[in-house]
Design an enzyme around this catalytic site. Structure first.
Site, PDB file in Angstrom:
ATOM      1  N   THR A  47       0.820  -1.215   0.000  1.00  0.00           N
ATOM      2  CA  THR A  47       0.000   0.000   0.000  1.00  0.00           C
ATOM      3  C   THR A  47       0.854   1.265   0.000  1.00  0.00           C
ATOM      4  O   THR A  47       1.993   1.258   0.488  1.00  0.00           O
ATOM      5  CB  THR A  47      -0.895  -0.011   1.259  1.00  0.00           C
ATOM      6  OG1 THR A  47      -1.540   1.245   1.391  1.00  0.00           O
ATOM      7  CG2 THR A  47      -0.097  -0.258   2.533  1.00  0.00           C
ATOM      8  N   ASP A  48       0.253   2.368  -0.455  1.00  0.00           N
ATOM      9  CA  ASP A  48       0.948   3.661  -0.375  1.00  0.00           C
ATOM     10  C   ASP A  48       1.018   4.174   1.071  1.00  0.00           C
ATOM     11  O   ASP A  48       1.786   5.089   1.376  1.00  0.00           O
ATOM     12  CB  ASP A  48       0.274   4.706  -1.280  1.00  0.00           C
ATOM     13  CG  ASP A  48      -1.196   4.965  -0.973  1.00  0.00           C
ATOM     14  OD1 ASP A  48      -1.749   4.333  -0.043  1.00  0.00           O
ATOM     15  OD2 ASP A  48      -1.801   5.814  -1.674  1.00  0.00           O
ATOM     16  N   GLU A  49       0.207   3.577   1.964  1.00  0.00           N
ATOM     17  CA  GLU A  49       0.156   4.090   3.349  1.00  0.00           C
ATOM     18  C   GLU A  49       1.480   3.903   4.089  1.00  0.00           C
ATOM     19  O   GLU A  49       1.703   4.536   5.114  1.00  0.00           O
ATOM     20  CB  GLU A  49      -0.980   3.428   4.126  1.00  0.00           C
ATOM     21  CG  GLU A  49      -2.326   3.693   3.500  1.00  0.00           C
ATOM     22  CD  GLU A  49      -3.500   3.537   4.454  1.00  0.00           C
ATOM     23  OE1 GLU A  49      -3.295   3.383   5.664  1.00  0.00           O
ATOM     24  OE2 GLU A  49      -4.641   3.584   3.959  1.00  0.00           O
ATOM     25  N   TYR A  52      -2.123  -0.540  10.970  1.00  0.00           N
ATOM     26  CA  TYR A  52      -2.226  -1.219   9.661  1.00  0.00           C
ATOM     27  C   TYR A  52      -0.996  -0.913   8.807  1.00  0.00           C
ATOM     28  O   TYR A  52      -0.327  -1.820   8.309  1.00  0.00           O
ATOM     29  CB  TYR A  52      -3.499  -0.775   8.926  1.00  0.00           C
ATOM     30  CG  TYR A  52      -3.474  -1.086   7.445  1.00  0.00           C
ATOM     31  CD1 TYR A  52      -3.547  -2.400   6.996  1.00  0.00           C
ATOM     32  CD2 TYR A  52      -3.350  -0.068   6.491  1.00  0.00           C
ATOM     33  CE1 TYR A  52      -3.498  -2.695   5.626  1.00  0.00           C
ATOM     34  CE2 TYR A  52      -3.305  -0.358   5.137  1.00  0.00           C
ATOM     35  CZ  TYR A  52      -3.381  -1.666   4.715  1.00  0.00           C
ATOM     36  OH  TYR A  52      -3.323  -1.961   3.361  1.00  0.00           O
ATOM     37  N   LYS A  92       2.026  -3.347   7.352  1.00  0.00           N
ATOM     38  CA  LYS A  92       2.333  -3.512   5.928  1.00  0.00           C
ATOM     39  C   LYS A  92       3.782  -3.104   5.657  1.00  0.00           C
ATOM     40  O   LYS A  92       4.471  -3.744   4.853  1.00  0.00           O
ATOM     41  CB  LYS A  92       1.379  -2.679   5.058  1.00  0.00           C
ATOM     42  CG  LYS A  92      -0.059  -3.150   5.047  1.00  0.00           C
ATOM     43  CD  LYS A  92      -0.256  -4.548   4.470  1.00  0.00           C
ATOM     44  CE  LYS A  92      -0.061  -4.614   2.969  1.00  0.00           C
ATOM     45  NZ  LYS A  92      -0.417  -5.961   2.427  1.00  0.00           N
TER      46      LYS A  92
HETATM   47  P1  NAD Z   1      -9.703  -7.392   2.008  1.00  0.00           P
HETATM   48  O1  NAD Z   1      -9.712  -7.101   3.466  1.00  0.00           O
HETATM   49  O2  NAD Z   1     -10.911  -7.108   1.188  1.00  0.00           O
HETATM   50  O3  NAD Z   1      -9.366  -8.941   1.781  1.00  0.00           O
HETATM   51  C1  NAD Z   1      -8.370  -9.602   2.491  1.00  0.00           C
HETATM   52  C2  NAD Z   1      -8.516 -11.096   2.217  1.00  0.00           C
HETATM   53  O4  NAD Z   1      -7.461 -11.781   2.934  1.00  0.00           O
HETATM   54  C3  NAD Z   1      -9.837 -11.671   2.714  1.00  0.00           C
HETATM   55  O5  NAD Z   1     -10.387 -12.534   1.740  1.00  0.00           O
HETATM   56  C4  NAD Z   1      -9.450 -12.447   3.961  1.00  0.00           C
HETATM   57  O6  NAD Z   1     -10.286 -13.567   4.226  1.00  0.00           O
HETATM   58  C5  NAD Z   1      -8.025 -12.875   3.625  1.00  0.00           C
HETATM   59  N1  NAD Z   1      -7.222 -13.142   4.821  1.00  0.00           N
HETATM   60  C6  NAD Z   1      -7.096 -12.341   5.913  1.00  0.00           C
HETATM   61  N2  NAD Z   1      -6.293 -12.931   6.830  1.00  0.00           N
HETATM   62  C7  NAD Z   1      -5.881 -14.100   6.282  1.00  0.00           C
HETATM   63  C8  NAD Z   1      -5.018 -15.130   6.723  1.00  0.00           C
HETATM   64  N3  NAD Z   1      -4.419 -15.086   7.930  1.00  0.00           N
HETATM   65  N4  NAD Z   1      -4.813 -16.185   5.909  1.00  0.00           N
HETATM   66  C9  NAD Z   1      -5.420 -16.267   4.695  1.00  0.00           C
HETATM   67  N5  NAD Z   1      -6.247 -15.316   4.234  1.00  0.00           N
HETATM   68  C10 NAD Z   1      -6.475 -14.250   5.010  1.00  0.00           C
HETATM   69  O7  NAD Z   1      -8.434  -6.643   1.441  1.00  0.00           O
HETATM   70  P2  NAD Z   1      -8.213  -5.929   0.026  1.00  0.00           P
HETATM   71  O8  NAD Z   1      -8.743  -4.555   0.095  1.00  0.00           O
HETATM   72  O9  NAD Z   1      -8.653  -6.843  -1.051  1.00  0.00           O
HETATM   73  O10 NAD Z   1      -6.627  -5.809   0.019  1.00  0.00           O
HETATM   74  C11 NAD Z   1      -5.824  -6.860  -0.528  1.00  0.00           C
HETATM   75  C12 NAD Z   1      -4.362  -6.475  -0.372  1.00  0.00           C
HETATM   76  O11 NAD Z   1      -4.110  -5.257  -1.059  1.00  0.00           O
HETATM   77  C13 NAD Z   1      -3.936  -6.238   1.072  1.00  0.00           C
HETATM   78  O12 NAD Z   1      -2.636  -6.766   1.224  1.00  0.00           O
HETATM   79  C14 NAD Z   1      -3.939  -4.725   1.217  1.00  0.00           C
HETATM   80  O13 NAD Z   1      -3.004  -4.318   2.187  1.00  0.00           O
HETATM   81  C15 NAD Z   1      -3.529  -4.299  -0.175  1.00  0.00           C
HETATM   82  N6  NAD Z   1      -4.005  -2.983  -0.625  1.00  0.00           N
HETATM   83  C16 NAD Z   1      -5.345  -2.680  -0.548  1.00  0.00           C
HETATM   84  C17 NAD Z   1      -5.783  -1.444  -1.043  1.00  0.00           C
HETATM   85  C18 NAD Z   1      -7.247  -1.058  -1.005  1.00  0.00           C
HETATM   86  O14 NAD Z   1      -7.573   0.090  -1.342  1.00  0.00           O
HETATM   87  N7  NAD Z   1      -8.162  -1.938  -0.646  1.00  0.00           N
HETATM   88  C19 NAD Z   1      -4.857  -0.530  -1.573  1.00  0.00           C
HETATM   89  C20 NAD Z   1      -3.512  -0.880  -1.609  1.00  0.00           C
HETATM   90  C21 NAD Z   1      -3.096  -2.117  -1.146  1.00  0.00           C
HETATM   91  O1  DAU Z   2      -4.171   3.941   0.489  1.00  0.00           O
HETATM   92  C1  DAU Z   2      -4.380   2.547   0.335  1.00  0.00           C
HETATM   93  C2  DAU Z   2      -5.252   2.049   1.458  1.00  0.00           C
HETATM   94  O2  DAU Z   2      -6.576   2.482   1.173  1.00  0.00           O
HETATM   95  C3  DAU Z   2      -5.218   0.534   1.631  1.00  0.00           C
HETATM   96  O3  DAU Z   2      -3.909   0.139   1.992  1.00  0.00           O
HETATM   97  C4  DAU Z   2      -6.212   0.094   2.716  1.00  0.00           C
HETATM   98  O4  DAU Z   2      -6.229  -1.323   2.808  1.00  0.00           O
HETATM   99  C5  DAU Z   2      -7.586   0.596   2.322  1.00  0.00           C
HETATM  100  O5  DAU Z   2      -8.516   0.259   3.325  1.00  0.00           O
HETATM  101  C6  DAU Z   2      -7.560   2.103   2.104  1.00  0.00           C
HETATM  102  O6  DAU Z   2      -7.320   2.783   3.368  1.00  0.00           O
HETATM  103  P1  DAU Z   2      -8.086   4.129   3.761  1.00  0.00           P
HETATM  104  O7  DAU Z   2      -8.024   4.298   5.226  1.00  0.00           O
HETATM  105  O8  DAU Z   2      -7.617   5.267   2.914  1.00  0.00           O
HETATM  106  O9  DAU Z   2      -9.567   3.731   3.254  1.00  0.00           O
HETATM  107  P2  DAU Z   2     -11.008   3.994   3.888  1.00  0.00           P
HETATM  108  O10 DAU Z   2     -12.001   3.628   2.839  1.00  0.00           O
HETATM  109  O11 DAU Z   2     -11.152   3.361   5.231  1.00  0.00           O
HETATM  110  O12 DAU Z   2     -11.031   5.558   4.089  1.00  0.00           O
HETATM  111  C7  DAU Z   2     -10.845   6.436   2.985  1.00  0.00           C
HETATM  112  C8  DAU Z   2     -10.879   7.849   3.532  1.00  0.00           C
HETATM  113  O13 DAU Z   2     -12.225   8.124   3.969  1.00  0.00           O
HETATM  114  C9  DAU Z   2     -10.004   8.045   4.751  1.00  0.00           C
HETATM  115  O14 DAU Z   2      -9.459   9.371   4.717  1.00  0.00           O
HETATM  116  C10 DAU Z   2     -10.960   7.908   5.932  1.00  0.00           C
HETATM  117  C11 DAU Z   2     -12.262   8.446   5.367  1.00  0.00           C
HETATM  118  N1  DAU Z   2     -13.485   7.828   5.924  1.00  0.00           N
HETATM  119  C12 DAU Z   2     -13.582   6.459   5.954  1.00  0.00           C
HETATM  120  C13 DAU Z   2     -14.701   5.843   6.482  1.00  0.00           C
HETATM  121  C14 DAU Z   2     -14.796   4.337   6.537  1.00  0.00           C
HETATM  122  C15 DAU Z   2     -14.528   8.632   6.364  1.00  0.00           C
HETATM  123  O15 DAU Z   2     -14.448   9.867   6.307  1.00  0.00           O
HETATM  124  N2  DAU Z   2     -15.646   8.019   6.880  1.00  0.00           N
HETATM  125  C16 DAU Z   2     -15.777   6.665   6.981  1.00  0.00           C
HETATM  126  O16 DAU Z   2     -16.815   6.163   7.489  1.00  0.00           O
END
Ligand code: NAD
Ligand code: DAU
Length: 365
Positions: free
Chosen positions: A132-134, A158, A162
């Site tokens: 992630t970019d975080e 989180y 990562k």
């Molecule tokens: P998600 O939470 O939707 O899915 C995570 C999946 O991993 C689920 O299916 C869960 O059952 C599985 N999992 C969790 N713990 C596990 C374990 N111990 N063993 C096996 N499986 C397990 O997450 P996502 O949003 O699809 O993110 C996927 C990846 O991409 C993550 O590594 C996250 O850090 C990264 N990422 C997400 C975003 C985003 O915006 N969602 C952005 C950048 C990077």
């Molecule tokens: O930047 C990549 C990341 O993006 C991934 O690594 C994470 O897995 C993914 O969950 C996401 O993280 P964020 O914290 O940015 O996503 P989220 O959707 O939780 O929140 C997006 C923005 O919106 C953040 O600034 C928090 C805000 N927010 C979120 C929720 C859930 C609100 O204002 N209200 C809310 O109820």
């Protein structure tokens, strides 16, 4: 075949579906099915012999060893993680276990497996880590977007977990020569996004007549990328990415949370107008800010474009329209993910803010 971890989650499921739509190569999908994992995401693959699903934990070394030996994958794509920042603030333990210990377990299992390979199979093997970019921390408004050499400054449990996993992947390459690559991606959105994250939460709450909770002033900036574009970037890195490299993946699309929520409301107003004629934007409610909330993320995605020719295909306008339309067409999927466990989490997290928690924004449903 390839081994995918976390392939029942949001991005993992999109990746598996896209992969099997484009290639005959089978996918072995290892997923624990936590609250975020949902086999309904993969319903389109029912009866498809190219998709082999194993419910299991990436921390289970014996299981991972057995799967690698039995299926001999040519690549491992590692998505599995605890991914929600707010959950990591409430309970960081599971993030350390899955994101750090789980990645360590996979690296060790992959190292043992790869060491036993020879010839072409050994040369071709690849471990791709999805991050992630975080990990880079928060940017000031005028700072340049994150490049791959930006210092790591994670601010939440989180992002710290990562960052730790990224460092492990780097070290396993540097020390043991494990053929790895890493991608650091910005905020994804699209189909199958679990409705605890901003965009799906807003869509689902809006339609249910509930409050749309904006943390703090809502002026935090994220860089949004359509999930299909992220999946394409990972496929491209697997094909041609250089070993040991990291690639930043982003949408060139910085927006504040308020802008995002207003755009989603405008689309809903157009596609599913409220019976009372008011805009869904009237449901917006400011709630307490996320502790340690990062102000701005932005990705400089020039490296992956210059080296691998990848650029996002979707604009935000096209991607968000597809996404809102997908949620409107998949109300049953939404109903099913809103299990008792999910509702309890939402109530606990937003407690103290009755409007947001109980959906009492005074809106006609
Ligand atoms: P998600 O939470 O939707 O899915 C995570 C999946 O991993 C689920 O299916 C869960 O059952 C599985 N999992 C969790 N713990 C596990 C374990 N111990 N063993 C096996 N499986 C397990 O997450 P996502 O949003 O699809 O993110 C996927 C990846 O991409 C993550 O590594 C996250 O850090 C990264 N990422 C997400 C975003 C985003 O915006 N969602 C952005 C950048 C990077
Ligand atoms: O930047 C990549 C990341 O993006 C991934 O690594 C994470 O897995 C993914 O969950 C996401 O993280 P964020 O914290 O940015 O996503 P989220 O959707 O939780 O929140 C997006 C923005 O919106 C953040 O600034 C928090 C805000 N927010 C979120 C929720 C859930 C609100 O204002 N209200 C809310 O109820």
């Amino acid at each position: 075949m390839i081994l995918v971890t976390g392939g029942a989650g949001f991005i993992g499921a999109n990746f598996v579906l896209d992969w099997l739509a484009a290639s005959a190569e089978p996918v072995l999908n290892l997923d624990k099915l936590t609250y975020a994992g949902n086999l309904e995401n993969l319903a389109a693959l029912e009866g498809d012999a190219r998709h082999i699903f194993v419910q299991g934990d990436i921390c289970d070394r014996a299981l991972v060893d057995r799967l690698l030996q039995q299926y001999q994958p040519r690549a491992l794509v590692h998505f599995a993680a605890e991914s929600h920042v707010d959950r990591s603030i409430h309970g960081p333990g599971e993030f350390m276990r899955t994101n750090v210990e789980g990645t360590f377990t996979l690296l060790e299992a992959a190292r043992a497996y790869w060491s036993g390979l020879s010839g072409e199979a050994r040369d071709a093997f690849r471990f791709h880590h999805v991050s992630t970019d975080e990990v880079y921390g928060s940017l000031s408004p005028e700072a340049a977007p994150f490049t791959e050499t930006h210092p790591y400054e994670p601010n939440s449990p989180y992002s710290a977990s990562k960052a730790a996993s990224d460092h492990l992947v780097r070290a396993w390459h540097h020390t043991y020569g494990l053929p790895v690559s890493t991608s650091n991606c910005s905020n994804n959105y699209g189909p199958f996004h679990f409705p605890e994250k901003l965009i799906p939460l807003v869509i689902v709450n809006a339609l249910a007549g509930k409050a749309l909770p904006i943390y703090g002033d809502g002026r935090q900036v994220r860089d949004w990328l359509y999930v299909g574009d992220h999946c394409a970037a990972i496929r491209r890195i697997l094909e041609a990415g250089r070993l040991g490299e990291t690639y930043n993946v982003g949408g060139w699309n910085e927006m504040t949370n308020l802008e995002i929520v207003h755009q989603v409301c405008a689309l809903l107003d157009e596609l599913r107008p409220r019976p009372d004629g008011q805009s869904y934007a009237s449901q917006i409610t400011h709630v307490a800010d996320r502790p340690g909330h990062d102000r701005r993320y932005a990705i400089d995605a020039r490296k992956i474009e210059a080296e691998l020719g990848w650029r996002p295909a979707e604009t935000f306008a096209s991607g968000i329209r597809k996404t809102v339309a997908w949620y409107l067409a998949h109300e049953e999927w939404v109903r099913h993910v809103q299990s008792g466990a999910y509702r309890e989490w939402v109530l606990r997290h937003y407690e103290g803010d009755a409007a947001a928690a109980a959906g009492t924004a005074g809106v006609a449903s």
